[in-house]
Design an enzyme around this catalytic site. Structure first.
Site, PDB file in Angstrom:
ATOM      1  NE  ARG A 237      -4.203  -1.543   0.040  1.00 33.67           N
ATOM      2  CZ  ARG A 237      -4.329  -2.589  -0.793  1.00 33.67           C
ATOM      3  NH1 ARG A 237      -3.385  -2.852  -1.683  1.00 33.67           N
ATOM      4  NH2 ARG A 237      -5.403  -3.358  -0.754  1.00 33.67           N
ATOM      5  CG  HIS A 285      -2.935  -1.093  -7.037  1.00 33.47           C
ATOM      6  ND1 HIS A 285      -3.407  -0.458  -5.929  1.00 33.47           N
ATOM      7  CD2 HIS A 285      -2.930  -2.414  -6.711  1.00 33.47           C
ATOM      8  CE1 HIS A 285      -3.690  -1.335  -4.977  1.00 33.47           C
ATOM      9  NE2 HIS A 285      -3.401  -2.552  -5.442  1.00 33.47           N
TER      10      HIS A 285
END
Ligand code: NAP
Ligand code: GLV
Length: 322
Positions: A237, A285
């Protein structure tokens, strides 16, 4: 009863999920939109579909999406990381929350990590920069067994990554909250062990969940504890990293390169320094995206478990935050 599909998916992606889920659970009724009345009614709307929903399958739903569902018995995340869900104060507190655990995602994560580590070992990122500059500069050989890779987090993803890197010949050190054992991997655990772990990290791969304890863990002090010229690969993250500290460590030469798949704000804003930094590789991502083909079957398994009173799989410990 019916199943709510609360996601950020576009039309085509949603249609794919609906088709896969309906095929896996032919007797279930799926609902993708909640009543507009819900938005204005804290006491729950009297809309029948809301009242009948007992399972929610969720992928980054808007905050409040699961509020006011009196019969909700299971929240199944279609994502592995659940920090956004847990940050939603309206998430029903007593409903079991399961997260996505899919061997196909673990395998994808191991591929991404292997690509990053191999590219760092062999200087392939440098070659990409050299190509842009039309510079022909073979680089000296470095062997896999000369590189120590540290994997932060030895869960589903971390273990798959550690084993794949081990297989490729790297020395691997892993770090977890509680004591862990992974054959061939030097496993350390707990906050007190972190400096010793970081000191070995020629390449640091982050696969921790985002929690209060891990937020901002990758900051100046951590970078200073790593060997000079080390690289950081963040596949977990964005908020694990303090961006300014990472940029400073790269600019000072303390760190050689960062490979980043995740960011504090996604999509990464066009003005962000990471985009144009010559020591940063940006991925959108996609290190281990949920694959609907397998994930729909895994979600369906938990739906069937709930219906038949069997134990639910991969429940999140809300106290730990993962
Ligand atoms: P997981 O199975 O829950 O594993 C988490 C690991 O982190 C465990 O080993 C846990 O230790 C360790 N950990 C947690 N808090 C810690 C702390 N304070 N100190 C040390 N270790 C700690 O999670 P996962 O399925 O591997 O996924 C990890 C994360 O990857 C997700 O939360 C998500 O953010 C990210 N992810 C990214 C992508 C992508 O495409 N970029 C895809 C999927 C997931 P214990 O085992 O001792 O509890
Ligand atoms: C992706 O980042 C996930 O958490 O599944």
């Amino acid at each position: 009863m019916s199943i709510l599909l609360a996601t950020h998916f576009g039309r085509a992606e949603l249609a794919q999920w609906q088709a896969l889920l309906q095929a896996a659970l032919p007797d279930e009724i799926f609902v993708t939109q909640r009543s507009a009345a819900h938005d204005n009614d804290d006491n729950n709307s009297d809309n029948n579909s809301d009242i009948d929903i007992d399972i929610a399958l969720v992928a980054n739903p808007p905050a409040g999406a699961l509020h006011g569902l009196p019969k909700l018995q299971l929240i199944q995340s279609l994502w592995a990381g659940v920090e956004t869900l847990l940050a939603d104060a309206t998430l029903p507190a007593d409903v079991p929350l399961a997260r996505m655990v899919d061997p196909a995602m673990n395998a994808a994560m191991a591929e991404t990590a292997l690509w990053a580590v191999l590219s760092l070992q062999r200087g392939f990122f440098d070659c990409a920069a050299q190509q842009i500059a039309r510079r022909w500069q073979p680089l000296p050989p470095v062997r896999a067994n000369e590189i120590c890779v540290v994997v932060l987090g030895l869960g589903q993803m971390g273990r798959a990554v550690a084993l794949r890197l081990l297989q490729a010949g790297y020395r691997v050190v892993g770090w977890s909250a509680r004591e862990a054992e992974v054959p061939g991997v030097q496993c350390l655990h707990g906050e007190a062990a972190l400096p010793a772990v970081l000191a070995q990290a020629q390449v640091l791969i982050n696969l921790l969940p985002l929690t209060a304890a891990t937020h901002g863990l990758l900051e100046a002090r951590a970078f200073a504890q790593m060997p000079a010229g080390a690289s950081v690969v963040n596949l977990a993250r964005g908020a694990h990293v303090v961006d300014a500290d990472l940029l400073a460590a790269l600019d000072s030469g303390r760190l050689k390169r960062a490979v980043l798949d995740v960011f504090q704000t996604e999509p990464l804003p066009p003005a962000h320094a990471f985009w144009s930094h010559r020591q940063v590789t940006v991925l959108p991502h996609m290190a281990a995206p949920t694959d609907p083909r397998s994930a729909a079957l895994i979600a369906a398994r938990n739906v069937r478990a709930l219906r038949s009173g069997q134990p639910l799989q991969h429940l999140v410990n809300r106290t730990r935050g993962y």
